[in-house]
Design a protein around this motif. Structure first.
Motif, short mmCIF file in Angstrom:
data_model
loop_
_atom_site.label_atom_id
_atom_site.label_comp_id
_atom_site.label_asym_id
_atom_site.label_seq_id
_atom_site.Cartn_x
_atom_site.Cartn_y
_atom_site.Cartn_z
N THR A 293 -53.57 10.77 63.62
CA THR A 293 -52.78 10.06 64.67
C THR A 293 -53.44 9.55 65.50
O THR A 293 -52.99 8.84 66.89
N THR B 167 -54.96 5.77 66.43
CA THR B 167 -54.95 4.84 66.14
C THR B 167 -55.68 3.58 65.30
O THR B 167 -55.01 2.60 64.68
N GLN C 75 -55.70 1.70 62.17
CA GLN C 75 -55.79 0.07 62.24
C GLN C 75 -56.76 -0.28 61.04
O GLN C 75 -56.72 -1.27 60.21
N ASP D 174 -51.14 -2.46 59.08
CA ASP D 174 -50.84 -3.81 58.96
C ASP D 174 -50.70 -4.27 57.82
O ASP D 174 -49.45 -4.82 57.86
N ILE E 194 -43.72 10.59 65.60
CA ILE E 194 -43.87 9.12 67.03
C ILE E 194 -44.96 8.71 65.43
O ILE E 194 -44.82 6.87 66.27
N LEU E 195 -45.67 9.27 64.22
CA LEU E 195 -46.62 8.27 63.63
C LEU E 195 -45.55 6.74 62.86
O LEU E 195 -45.97 6.29 62.80
N SER E 196 -44.39 7.49 62.39
CA SER E 196 -43.32 6.66 61.95
C SER E 196 -43.35 5.80 62.33
O SER E 196 -42.86 4.37 62.87
N LEU E 197 -42.96 5.62 64.55
CA LEU E 197 -42.47 4.36 65.41
C LEU E 197 -43.64 3.83 65.36
O LEU E 197 -43.27 2.94 65.64
N TYR E 198 -44.83 4.46 66.08
CA TYR E 198 -45.57 3.56 65.56
C TYR E 198 -46.28 2.44 64.81
O TYR E 198 -46.20 1.77 64.16
N ALA E 199 -45.78 2.95 63.50
CA ALA E 199 -45.98 2.57 62.06
C ALA E 199 -45.07 1.48 61.97
O ALA E 199 -45.62 0.22 61.65
N LYS F 85 -43.26 -0.71 64.33
CA LYS F 85 -44.08 -1.59 65.25
C LYS F 85 -45.55 -1.88 64.62
O LYS F 85 -45.35 -3.71 65.35
N ARG F 86 -45.77 -1.96 63.59
CA ARG F 86 -47.24 -2.33 63.15
C ARG F 86 -47.39 -3.20 61.53
O ARG F 86 -47.50 -3.85 61.26
#
Length: 457
Positions: free
Chosen positions: A282, A284, A288, A293, A310-315, A317-318
């Protein structure tokens, strides 16, 4: 049928809901009285509190009169022992959930030597489902039918797609592919479309097609991608283990991030072709540093639904790659909407679907047989594969003249190993495998799909 379910956890509860809605006589055994009390308030089932492997408890539950016993407690050993006791008490078929990877190589022995009718592994099934998705990154879901001779594919239409504004009758000729759009999810609606149906951006279409045509379809749309080359997995549990083995088997580079040091050591030993990183998935900055990315796919497989989402929503966007999350509470699907997560995977639902396939095949009458059953869209869409035998109605008659019930469609016919995308001129013959797509569940026999039967049967 009379069915005894041993274990009332996530999988057990899902099975109770499915099987009781099918009209089966269900008895549930569990050692937690409070869980059983809650279940009795919510479902029309009989409950027995106690050890599911106990001869006395099984007799109290009526196992000696059961047609099927399903053991899905958290313990593999207890599930196997419960099935052995049930076999001694009755001639019932038995299904055991077996999750430990150490037992995976012995499943044939467990079934044959111990008399188990079926073994199910939720984590392995979920991993296989994810692996199929990563083979065809443009598809949201790929489900094989008729022994892999046909596939059911889910695809979300983007705003710039050539499919937008196209009627279904023009789709196959325009793309020069053999396929059939057999169901569409538009917003909250699940529809069985006809040829005049007009596709829109955001529609989730379900397509039946021979496997060779799938790559052609995506190429014609200009969205074809090769199978993924690099995958980042957060969480090193059983699903991650099975998934990594399958992905490395077709040449993908796999990186697993796991917070437990001992588990990392175990994964390193078991998966020598994978890169295993000890750290907090978790974080970030760590993600990275490890190349989120550049990953072709990101899969969140921790033990917590909220973390995975939450991890999936972050991923999402990346990376432009596939993003997949494991969840047990499917209500999250509606909450997420179109926030970029490609797919949510639920091992409990995958397992329940596998067992339900077996139950439907057991309970089906002699004319035609349910070979496969798949429930999609939280149970609002059913896909049933029937094996056509002597005595089935309307054999040899053109599909366009059949008195089919509303809200269903014949999606595919497999004859002598060849997949046929049906038109109105095709017929159904003895020996065929026929895929039926419907929003009206509870068809137990092929003849159930007709409004009327020949001779008033």
């Amino acid at each position: 049928m009379r069915i005894v379910i041993i274990g009332c956890g996530k999988v057990g509860r899902t099975l109770v809901q499915y099987l009781s809605s099918e009209g089966h006589d269900v008895v549930v055994i569990d050692s937690n009285a409070r869980v059983l009390a809650t279940l009795s308030d919510e479902e029309d089932v009989i409950t027995v509190c106690g050890n599911g492997a106990s001869y006395v408890i099984q007799r109290e539950a009526g196992v000696q009169h059961a047609d099927l016993v399903i053991a899905v407690t958290p313990s593999d050993e207890l599930n196997i022992l419960s099935c052995l006791v049930a076999r001694k008490l009755s001639g019932a078929k038995t299904i055991a959930r077996v999750r430990n990877p150490d037992y995976s190589a012995q499943l044939v022995l467990l079934r044959d030597e111990l008399g188990l009718s079926m073994t199910v592994n939720p984590e392995h099934a979920a991993a296989s489902e994810i692996a199929r998705m990563l083979r065809f990154p443009s598809a949201l879901r790929v489900e094989p039918f008729a022994r892999n001779r046909a596939e059911l594919v889910e695809y979300a239409i983007p705003a710039d797609s050539t499919l937008c504004g196209m009627t279904l009758s023009r789709l196959a000729p325009a793309l020069s592919v053999h396929l059939l759009v057999c169901a569409v999810q538009r917003g909250d609606e699940v529809l069985i479309p006809n040829g005049d149906f007009v596709l829109q951006a955001g529609d989730h279409i379900h397509i039946t097609t021979p496997p060779a045509e799938l790559a052609v379809f995506f190429k014609k749309l200009g969205v074809y991608q090769n199978r993924v080359k690099s995958v980042m997995i957060v969480g090193g549990g059983r699903v991650a283990f099975y998934l990594a083995k399958q992905l490395t088997g077709f040449g993908a580079q796999v990186k697993i991030i796991e917070s437990d040091a001992a588990r990392c050591d175990d994964l390193c030993e078991r998966l020598p072709k994978c890169t295993v990183v000890h750290g907090d998935g978790t974080n970030t900055e760590l993600l990275q540093e490890e190349g989120i990315d550049q990953a072709d796919a990101f899969v969140a497989l921790t033990g917590f639904d909220e973390e995975n989402l939450i991890l999936s929503l972050y991923a999402a966007k990346r990376t432009n790659g596939r993003v997949i999350a494991k969840v047990d509470r499917l209500s999250f699907i509606d909450v997420l909407g179109d926030l970029g997560v490609s797919r949510l995977i639920s091992p409990k639902n995958t397992t329940a679907n596998s067992i339900l396939q077996y139950v439907r095949a057991m309970s089906n009458s002699v004319g035609s047989n349910v070979e496969t059953l798949l429930r999609l869209m939280d149970g609002r869409l059913e896909c049933l594969e029937f094996r056509i035998r002597e005595g089935a109605a309307y054999l040899g008659e053109k599909i366009r003249s059949l008195p089919l019930k509303k809200n269903l469609l014949i999606g595919c016919i497999v004859r002598q190993g060849m997949a046929i995308i049906p038109s109105g001129m095709d017929t159904i013959e003895v020996g065929d495998s026929v895929l039926v797509i419907t929003t009206s569940p509870r068809f137990n026999d092929f003849n159930d799909i007709f409004e009327t039967l020949p001779g008033g049967r």
